[in-house]
Design a protein around this motif. Structure first.
Motif, mmCIF file in Angstrom:
data_model
loop_
_atom_site.group_PDB
_atom_site.id
_atom_site.type_symbol
_atom_site.label_atom_id
_atom_site.label_comp_id
_atom_site.label_asym_id
_atom_site.label_seq_id
_atom_site.Cartn_x
_atom_site.Cartn_y
_atom_site.Cartn_z
ATOM 1 N N PRO B 62 22.027 18.435 54.550
ATOM 2 C CA PRO B 62 20.840 17.780 53.988
ATOM 3 C C PRO B 62 21.258 16.766 52.930
ATOM 4 O O PRO B 62 22.187 17.014 52.162
ATOM 5 N N ARG B 63 20.563 15.621 52.936
ATOM 6 C CA ARG B 63 20.922 14.578 51.981
ATOM 7 C C ARG B 63 19.667 14.096 51.260
ATOM 8 O O ARG B 63 18.592 13.990 51.846
ATOM 9 N N GLY B 64 19.874 13.807 49.977
ATOM 10 C CA GLY B 64 18.748 13.336 49.175
ATOM 11 C C GLY B 64 19.069 12.019 48.527
ATOM 12 O O GLY B 64 19.864 11.234 49.043
ATOM 13 N N LEU B 65 18.448 11.858 47.377
ATOM 14 C CA LEU B 65 18.547 10.584 46.686
ATOM 15 C C LEU B 65 19.803 10.578 45.818
ATOM 16 O O LEU B 65 20.038 11.517 45.070
ATOM 17 N N LEU B 66 20.625 9.543 45.944
ATOM 18 C CA LEU B 66 21.866 9.480 45.182
ATOM 19 C C LEU B 66 21.876 8.269 44.238
ATOM 20 O O LEU B 66 22.207 8.403 43.069
ATOM 21 N N THR B 67 21.502 7.089 44.771
ATOM 22 C CA THR B 67 21.585 5.869 43.947
ATOM 23 C C THR B 67 20.211 5.251 43.691
ATOM 24 O O THR B 67 20.079 4.387 42.830
ATOM 25 N N ALA B 68 19.202 5.655 44.469
ATOM 26 C CA ALA B 68 17.848 5.073 44.367
ATOM 27 C C ALA B 68 17.868 3.564 44.503
ATOM 28 O O ALA B 68 17.072 2.862 43.890
ATOM 29 N N SER B 69 18.798 3.048 45.314
ATOM 30 C CA SER B 69 18.880 1.597 45.526
ATOM 31 C C SER B 69 19.028 1.331 47.019
ATOM 32 O O SER B 69 19.056 2.247 47.829
ATOM 33 N N PHE B 70 19.165 0.046 47.364
ATOM 34 C CA PHE B 70 19.373 -0.338 48.755
ATOM 35 C C PHE B 70 20.534 0.440 49.370
ATOM 36 O O PHE B 70 20.524 0.784 50.544
ATOM 37 N N HIS B 71 21.546 0.723 48.536
ATOM 38 C CA HIS B 71 22.776 1.307 49.057
ATOM 39 C C HIS B 71 22.776 2.823 48.989
ATOM 40 O O HIS B 71 23.826 3.444 48.841
ATOM 41 N N ASP B 72 21.599 3.448 49.074
ATOM 42 C CA ASP B 72 21.549 4.906 49.004
ATOM 43 C C ASP B 72 21.798 5.491 50.387
ATOM 44 O O ASP B 72 20.985 5.337 51.292
ATOM 45 N N PRO B 73 22.950 6.165 50.581
ATOM 46 C CA PRO B 73 23.323 6.569 51.944
ATOM 47 C C PRO B 73 22.421 7.641 52.540
ATOM 48 O O PRO B 73 22.293 7.724 53.760
ATOM 49 N N GLY B 74 21.802 8.451 51.702
ATOM 50 C CA GLY B 74 20.999 9.548 52.244
ATOM 51 C C GLY B 74 19.551 9.164 52.485
ATOM 52 O O GLY B 74 18.746 10.004 52.885
ATOM 53 N N CYS B 75 19.207 7.931 52.216
ATOM 54 C CA CYS B 75 17.795 7.530 52.264
ATOM 55 C C CYS B 75 17.486 6.573 53.401
ATOM 56 O O CYS B 75 16.511 5.823 53.333
ATOM 57 N N MET B 76 18.305 6.593 54.452
ATOM 58 C CA MET B 76 17.991 5.735 55.595
ATOM 59 C C MET B 76 16.967 6.440 56.472
ATOM 60 O O MET B 76 17.152 7.599 56.842
ATOM 61 N N VAL B 77 15.899 5.737 56.775
ATOM 62 C CA VAL B 77 14.802 6.352 57.534
ATOM 63 C C VAL B 77 14.375 5.432 58.683
ATOM 64 O O VAL B 77 14.784 4.277 58.778
ATOM 65 N N GLN B 78 13.550 6.014 59.526
ATOM 66 C CA GLN B 78 12.969 5.249 60.625
ATOM 67 C C GLN B 78 11.540 4.896 60.231
ATOM 68 O O GLN B 78 10.776 5.774 59.799
ATOM 69 N N VAL B 79 11.158 3.635 60.349
ATOM 70 C CA VAL B 79 9.772 3.234 60.059
ATOM 71 C C VAL B 79 9.172 2.689 61.344
ATOM 72 O O VAL B 79 9.580 1.622 61.822
ATOM 73 N N GLY B 80 8.251 3.431 61.936
ATOM 74 C CA GLY B 80 7.712 3.019 63.234
ATOM 75 C C GLY B 80 8.853 2.932 64.234
ATOM 76 O O GLY B 80 9.615 3.885 64.379
ATOM 77 N N ASP B 81 9.000 1.769 64.855
ATOM 78 C CA ASP B 81 10.109 1.655 65.806
ATOM 79 C C ASP B 81 11.322 0.953 65.199
ATOM 80 O O ASP B 81 12.220 0.539 65.904
ATOM 81 N N GLU B 82 11.320 0.813 63.878
ATOM 82 C CA GLU B 82 12.463 0.159 63.218
ATOM 83 C C GLU B 82 13.415 1.213 62.643
ATOM 84 O O GLU B 82 13.039 1.977 61.759
ATOM 85 N N PRO B 83 14.645 1.261 63.143
ATOM 86 C CA PRO B 83 15.583 2.257 62.642
ATOM 87 C C PRO B 83 16.339 1.766 61.408
ATOM 88 O O PRO B 83 16.318 0.579 61.087
ATOM 89 N N ASN B 84 17.002 2.707 60.730
ATOM 90 C CA ASN B 84 17.943 2.383 59.647
ATOM 91 C C ASN B 84 17.319 1.594 58.498
ATOM 92 O O ASN B 84 17.942 0.717 57.933
ATOM 93 N N VAL B 85 16.078 1.921 58.194
ATOM 94 C CA VAL B 85 15.417 1.272 57.064
ATOM 95 C C VAL B 85 15.926 1.910 55.779
ATOM 96 O O VAL B 85 16.040 3.128 55.681
ATOM 97 N N ARG B 86 16.257 1.061 54.802
ATOM 98 C CA ARG B 86 16.759 1.580 53.520
ATOM 99 C C ARG B 86 15.561 2.094 52.721
ATOM 100 O O ARG B 86 14.868 1.324 52.060
ATOM 101 N N GLY B 87 15.357 3.421 52.782
ATOM 102 C CA GLY B 87 14.137 4.019 52.234
ATOM 103 C C GLY B 87 14.005 3.900 50.737
ATOM 104 O O GLY B 87 12.900 3.941 50.195
ATOM 105 N N ALA B 88 15.138 3.768 50.024
ATOM 106 C CA ALA B 88 15.058 3.649 48.569
ATOM 107 C C ALA B 88 14.896 2.200 48.143
ATOM 108 O O ALA B 88 14.902 1.892 46.960
ATOM 109 N N HIS B 89 14.772 1.307 49.146
ATOM 110 C CA HIS B 89 14.586 -0.112 48.842
ATOM 111 C C HIS B 89 13.276 -0.640 49.441
ATOM 112 O O HIS B 89 12.531 -1.374 48.802
ATOM 113 N N ARG B 90 13.000 -0.246 50.676
ATOM 114 C CA ARG B 90 11.809 -0.753 51.372
ATOM 115 C C ARG B 90 10.559 -0.237 50.681
ATOM 116 O O ARG B 90 10.428 0.964 50.422
ATOM 117 N N LEU B 91 9.647 -1.152 50.413
ATOM 118 C CA LEU B 91 8.411 -0.751 49.750
ATOM 119 C C LEU B 91 7.505 -0.017 50.731
ATOM 120 O O LEU B 91 7.422 -0.372 51.914
#
Lengths: 80, 1169
Positions: B62-91
């Motif tokens: 399990p991975r959580g929040l590490l940097t709270a920035s674009f470069h947060d490795p544990g915060c990549m998520v899928q948004v709709g059909d868009e993969p690899n969204v930087r969840g700690a950056h995307r509004l």
């Protein structure tokens, strides 16, 4: 992408030009031996350093220009 | 009314970026969450107490929040059909459907987490070692491994999104909008530079946003109030290439998803700040372990409480400040381990969440949060791309720039060194001013080199090179790994233990260990893990960090979507003037290079029979046509063609073959002599551009003394071949001023005259099809008029259109070769079966020596006619010809079923000794079977004697016909009107940005010396446009090349005026009517240059391209003349291109202009220039 110093148009992106290779000189057709002729056709210096090249400014002035280019650093000097 | 969403949301913070006045909902893994505008996906989830956002790549931890920035490795998520969204950056956005990646079947229960227990088997190189043998299991391995792939899912049904592209030419481009970047921007702008300031985050300010929000706001306001700074937020500099060619991804736009900016910056300032690096220890990837900057971002920017009870490991002021922030946020700070005094942490306990932290000596502190502040990484990648090699500083415990970058690239801010805010800003101001000074110098040299400026004198920029100030560095402990092993690369699940193992197995350099373990090769690309990886390798090899060195940073700086890189794809297409007719008559389109041509209209065999029996017409507009003028044209023709041209009489046409210097056939076509020094050369359709360049090459580089001017007129004419026994009857019904009788206009002759009321048509009597035929070259605007007249007046003769396929059958029946089809890159002229044309007694021609030697040696294949013995078998093209023992002796180059003969016919290349007529060959078909075929006596299968093209039918009398209508290549709207016989668009628009078709203007091309008497008489030269006293506009469109524009219908007058002008100078020059050969569009409006910057890479600033400028460049990948002629101070550009691409350019401009609200404005009744 590098820019080439077109003596007519000023600096332009290299994608506007066609590369025509190193400057060569055409042997005399009447006397050339097969070896001389094929050296002219196929052999190039391919130097690591300054090379004189022909470029055609396809998407610009449509002039053939000579460019002296350093093949390692891509520095260029123009000559009309 | 202020609302507050989230259980962990704090009271308002000074620098917060959320808008508490409203909130909205979105979903994460199907559950609904609330967010404020300004929340990132992860900050909104964290505000509601969520801590796990993904599972790791290999062990599914399990991975959580590490940097709270674009470069947060544990915060990549899928948004709709868009993969690899930087969840700690995307509004977060209302209604957004977010899901976690890399989890199956769910985030909470991940079956693949079994890998975690098997972790000791999944060490470095596990996949390489395990899935290698046996090879036959590779497909199975592939299936299994696919289940474990990194990242999200893409849907094949996702519609292709619209991505955008534009060019920019800033004086100074600044990567990083923190205090240093902003200060540099202000200094550069105040020094007069145009600045592009690029910031990866959603606001300017950098670390000031959480360390000093007041100062951030002040600097941001100052930037906004300063002219000359273009601010791009949520945008990132992706790479720096030669001569400061810089790629920027811009993501803050409303009308497109992303835009790729290709910037040619005069100087680049790298001000990317510092990235905090994680600490390596057991459990360092457990949710609840965060960097000091992460908790500071959460608290100050998003007002989120990061935990309840914290342990802090601090080695610097960022950690100290985090303690203050935590306390202010109501987090209990249970223990502070100060690394500067030798304190350390050993491991964290807890699996999905931090439960306790173990300190040196074994003491356990219960906590749900461990904050580490153990040092920084300078993201020097843009400097490295400019030639810099970073140097390790043990004092600062990080790599610093080595100072060897190109002198157009400067660095400031945290990358360059440490200092107080004032020191950093002062350094940045000095760097910004120096960047502006260097840019001004560069700009001066660039402007001095362009011919488009007006006469204003260029003043050399003042200012001398400043000594660049240097920032010092502060002492920082070298702190990379605790006494335990932990994760080094979070994206790739590489631990410090894996790196030790890699070194033990012999991968003992940074570059080798990196490739073997894949450390630093995941989506974070080394920004967090590089230094820890190098420190671990150094530790394992017993070397110092400086000796170990860093790995190479390469573009892109961050991963970028492929759509943004692909951008808008420009593929110019070309249409003949009859294209719309072909479409309306169900032509099957054939894509031939850029041309779209009719392949056939339903039944090519019937089209062939109709040509042989009655008369057919084919649109052959793409045939290359070069207008050659000058006394030395015969010399040129003798040099380029293998045959002789000295004695070609006026009105005569000859077929010629061109070879390259290696003797290989390059192109063929007919050339006719229209006047004393005037010739028209035709080339193959696909070879038109190549032959033009070839001709220019010989003229410009080998024979600049020859008097020859070459003008491409391919699309100045609509070309129609009228073929068949009734062609003379049909053509004579519409032709005036030409004696079409067999004796008056013989085979291989050329005439000019009037066809269907259209003057200046060129008629060739030639025969690719083998029938009596006339090739009509009609001024292109009248192409459709003549085409329709031929169909109407030939109805009783049985006229029908035929397409490219029909023509290919007809020419094969007649045995005419097609260069590139029946010849290839090795086919020398003697092999092409054109022995009769090769004249070795000429002193010189291109490729002659090779042909002399080929004749002596008799080597190479021979092109011959071939007929299969079984008349029903059509061997596919490229079928091999073989001997009984299977040796390949040739191949079929063309084959068809002949509708005329009712049998299969071929052309093919065979070895010379098998080329004798009657030789029996074996054809090896693709299905493996073999058939017999026989070499024929001639290439021609039908009418080898050539009697059909010489039939002597009497011509008819011209008949009345419809009035000619001239048409632009751009389709008008439904409302049209007529101006000077042109059918034009009658729409009216008063939009701010308008596109208008001006093709109907008279266009005359003039050629002469670039610095001679003609140039003087015209009053301008390349780069500038003037109005002459006869109300025409003279454009210096090229070196020794002018385009003269006049009012509609005025081309004849303009032509004779220019001919007189040239004649009076006594200099060799040519004047050609281009009215029908080119399209002319006008864009006008304040945003015209912005539109062009999306499709054109040349700088269009007022300094470089002022009113009156003329240049030729690539616009939407099409060679286009760009002429700036403002309308009473409103910017306006005329774009001038090959007629056949006019519609393409028009559509591309409308597309690019959509964001500015561009509208089509019809042609004005009295177009002015």
């Amino acid at each position: 992408m590098i820019q080439l110093p077109c003596p007519w148009c000023g600096p332009r992106n290299a994608s506007e030009f066609t590369h025509h290779g190193e400057v060569t000189s055409r042997p005399d057709v009447g006397t050339a031996t097969p070896e001389e002729w094929r050296r002219y056709l196929y052999f190039r210096q391919n130097a690591n350093g300054w090379v004189d090249e022909n470029w055609y400014h396809t998407a610009g002035c449509r002039r053939f220009i000579r460019v002296r280019r350093h093949t390692l650093s891509n520095e260029t000097e123009a000559a009309r | 009314m202020s609302r507050q969403v989230g259980r962990k949301r704090l009271a308002p913070q000074q620098g917060e970026v959320i808008d508490r006045r409203t909130s909205f909902e979105f979903s994460f893994n199907g559950k609904t969450y609330a967010a404020h505008p300004g929340d990132t996906i992860v900050s909104a989830l964290a505000a509601d107490g969520e801590r796990v956002f993904s599972r790791s790549f290999k062990y599914h931890r399990p991975r959580g929040l590490l940097t709270a920035s674009f470069h947060d490795p544990g915060c990549m998520v899928q948004v709709g059909d868009e993969p690899n969204v930087r969840g700690a950056h995307r509004l977060a956005e209302p209604g957004m459907a977010v899901s976690s990646q890399n989890t199956w079947p769910s985030l909470k229960f991940d079956v693949k987490a079994i890998n975690r227990f098997a972790g000791r088997f999944l060490t470095a190189g596990f996949y390489y070692k395990t899935f290698m043998k046996p090879e036959f299991l590779w497909p199975t391995y592939q299936k299994v491994l696919r289940q474990f792939v990194h990242a999200g899912e893409i849907s094949p049904d996702t519609p292709h999104d619209y991505y955008d592209k534009r060019y920019a030419h800033p004086d100074v481009l600044i990567a990083g909008g923190g205090p240093a970047g902003m200060s540099a921007a202000l200094a550069a702008a105040r020094a007069g530079a145009s600045v592009m300031l690029v910031e990866e985050e959603h606001q300017l300010g950098g670390h000031l946003r959480w360390t000093n929000p007041g100062a951030a706001a002040e600097l941001t306001a100052e930037v906004a109030a300063t002219d000359g700074i273009e601010v791009l937020t949520n945008s990132v500099v992706l790479g720096r290439y030669d001569q400061n060619w810089i790629a920027v991804a811009q993501r803050d736009l409303s009308h497109v998803r992303e835009r790729l900016i290709k910037a040619r910056a005069r100087t680049l300032v790298v001000a990317g700040g510092l990235i905090e690096r994680p600490y390596v220890f057991a459990g360092n990837d457990t949710p609840g372990v965060m960097l000091s900057t992460a908790v500071r971002r959460l608290i100050n920017l998003h007002a989120v409480k990061p935990g309840e009870r914290a342990v802090v490991l601090t080695a610097n002021e960022s950690g100290d400040a985090a303690i203050a922030d935590l306390e202010r946020a109501g987090v209990e700070v249970a223990h502070v381990a100060d690394a500067r005094t030798g304190e350390d942490v050993v491991r964290v306990h807890g699996r999905k969440d931090v439960r306790a932290v173990e300190l040196t000596g074994g003491r356990r502190v219960n906590a749900d949060l461990l904050v580490t502040a153990t040092g920084w990484t300078a993201p020097t990648s843009l400097l490295n791309m400019a030639g810099d090699v970073p140097v390790y500083s043990p004092k600062a415990a990080r790599f610093l720039p080595g100072g060897t970058a190109d002198d157009t690239v400067l660095a400031t801010g945290g990358i360059a060194g440490d200092g107080s805010l004032d020191q950093l800003c002062e350094h940045a101001e000095a760097i910004g001013a120096e960047a502006a000074r260097r840019a001004a110098n560069h700009r001066y040299h660039q402007l001095a080199a362009v011919p488009t400026r007006n006469d204003g004198k260029l003043s050399k920029p003042k200012g001398t090179a400043a000594t660049l100030p240097e920032l010092g560095v502060r002492q920082h402990p070298e702190l990379f790994r605790a006494s335990t092993h932990g994760i080094v690369d979070y994206s790739e699940d590489v631990s410090s233990k894996d790196l030790h193992l890699a070194v033990a197995e012999g991968y003992d350099s940074a570059e080798l260990a990196k490739r073997f373990t894949t450390a630093t090769m995941g989506p974070i690309q080394g920004k967090l893990e590089t230094i820890n990886a190098i420190a671990t390798i150094a530790e394992a090899t017993g070397k110092t960090i400086a000796e170990t060195g860093t790995t190479t940073w390469r573009p892109m700086y961050t991963p970028v979507s492929l759509g943004a890189l692909a951008g808008r794809i420009f593929e110019p297409v070309r249409y003949s003037p009859m294209q719309r007719w072909h479409e309306q008559h169900n032509a099957t389109p054939l894509v031939a290079g850029q041309w779209i041509r009719p392949d056939h209209y339903g039944d090519p065999a019937a089209e062939v029979r109709n040509v042989r029996e009655n008369v057919g017409i084919i649109d052959v507009t793409p045939i290359g046509k070069l207008d050659l003028q000058g006394a030395d044209v015969p010399k040129l023709l003798n040099l380029l063609y293998v045959n002789k041209w000295s004695k070609l009489g006026i009105g005569r046409v000859r077929y010629g073959v061109m070879c390259a210097e290696d003797g290989v056939v390059m192109d063929d076509g007919v050339t006719g002599r229209l006047g004393e020094d005037h010739y028209l050369m035709s080339t193959t359709s696909s070879g038109a551009a190549r032959v033009w360049e070839w001709v220019e090459n010989w003229l410009q580089t080998e024979h600049p003394d020859w008097q020859v001017h070459v003008t491409p007129v391919t699309t100045a004419y609509a070309s129609i071949n009228v073929a068949g026994p009734k062609s003379r009857e049909l053509v004579s019904r519409l032709t005036e001023g030409v004696d079409l009788s067999a004796e008056g206009f013989g085979y291989m002759q050329v005439r000019t005259g009037r066809v269907a009321g259209v003057d200046d048509c060129v008629l060739w009597r030639i025969g690719f099809t083998g029938e009596l035929s006339y090739e009509l070259h009609v001024p292109a605007s009248y192409g459709l008029h003549v085409w329709e007249a031929l169909l109407e007046h030939g109805r009783d003769l049985g006229v029908r259109p035929f397409g490219v396929e029909g023509q290919r059958i007809l020419r094969l029946e007649k045995g005419h070769l097609i260069v590139g089809q029946d010849t290839d890159g090795l086919t020398k002229a003697w092999s092409a079966g054109i022995d009769w044309a090769i004249k070795l007694d000429k002193d010189d021609f291109v490729g002659k020596p090779e042909l002399v030697w080929q004749k002596e040696n008799g080597d190479g294949a021979r092109l011959v006619g071939i007929q299969p013995v079984d008349r029903d078998v059509v061997p596919p093209e490229a079928s091999q010809l073989v001997t009984s023992r299977g040796t390949i002796v040739g191949r079929i180059t063309s084959s068809r079923m002949s509708p005329t003969l009712g049998r299969s016919i071929c052309l093919g290349q065979v070895d010379a000794e098998l080329a004798k007529p009657g030789t029996l060959l074996t054809v090896h078909l693709p299905n493996g079977s073999k058939v017999a075929a026989r070499v024929t006596e001639h290439h021609a299968h039908v009418d080898p004697e050539g009697t059909r093209q010489n039939i002597d039918t009497p011509p008819s009398q011209p008949r009345p016909h419809a009035t000619p209508v001239a048409r632009s290549p751009i389709a008008p709207g439904t409302k049209t009107t007529t101006i000077a016989s042109w059918q034009v668009d009658a729409r009216r628009s008063s939009a701010g940005l308008r596109l208008t078709d001006h093709t109907l203007l008279a266009k005359v091309g003039v050629r002469g010396r670039h610095d001679g008497a003609i140039a003087e008489a015209l009053g301008t030269s390349y780069g500038r446009t003037i109005r002459d006293n006869g109300s025409a506009v003279v454009v210096g469109s090229g070196p020794g090349e002018w385009l003269v524009l006049g009012s509609p219908g005025g081309q004849d007058k303009l032509l004779s005026r220019m001919r007189d002008l040239v004649e009076n100078t006594g200099e060799f020059g040519t004047v050609i009517d281009q009215t029908h050969g080119r399209a002319l569009l006008k864009i006008s409006g304040e945003e015209a240059a912005d539109l062009l910057a999306k499709v054109c890479g040349v700088e269009l600033s007022d300094a470089a391209t002022p009113d009156g400028a003329a240049l030729r460049t690539s616009v939407a990948r099409l060679v286009t003349d760009v002429i700036r002629l403002d309308d009473n101070g409103v910017p306006a550009y005329f774009l001038h291109c090959e007629r056949s691409s006019g519609q393409y350019l028009f559509d591309a401009l409308l597309d690019a202009g959509a964001e500015f609200g561009i509208e089509v404005d019809g042609t004005p009744a009295a177009p002015t220039l």
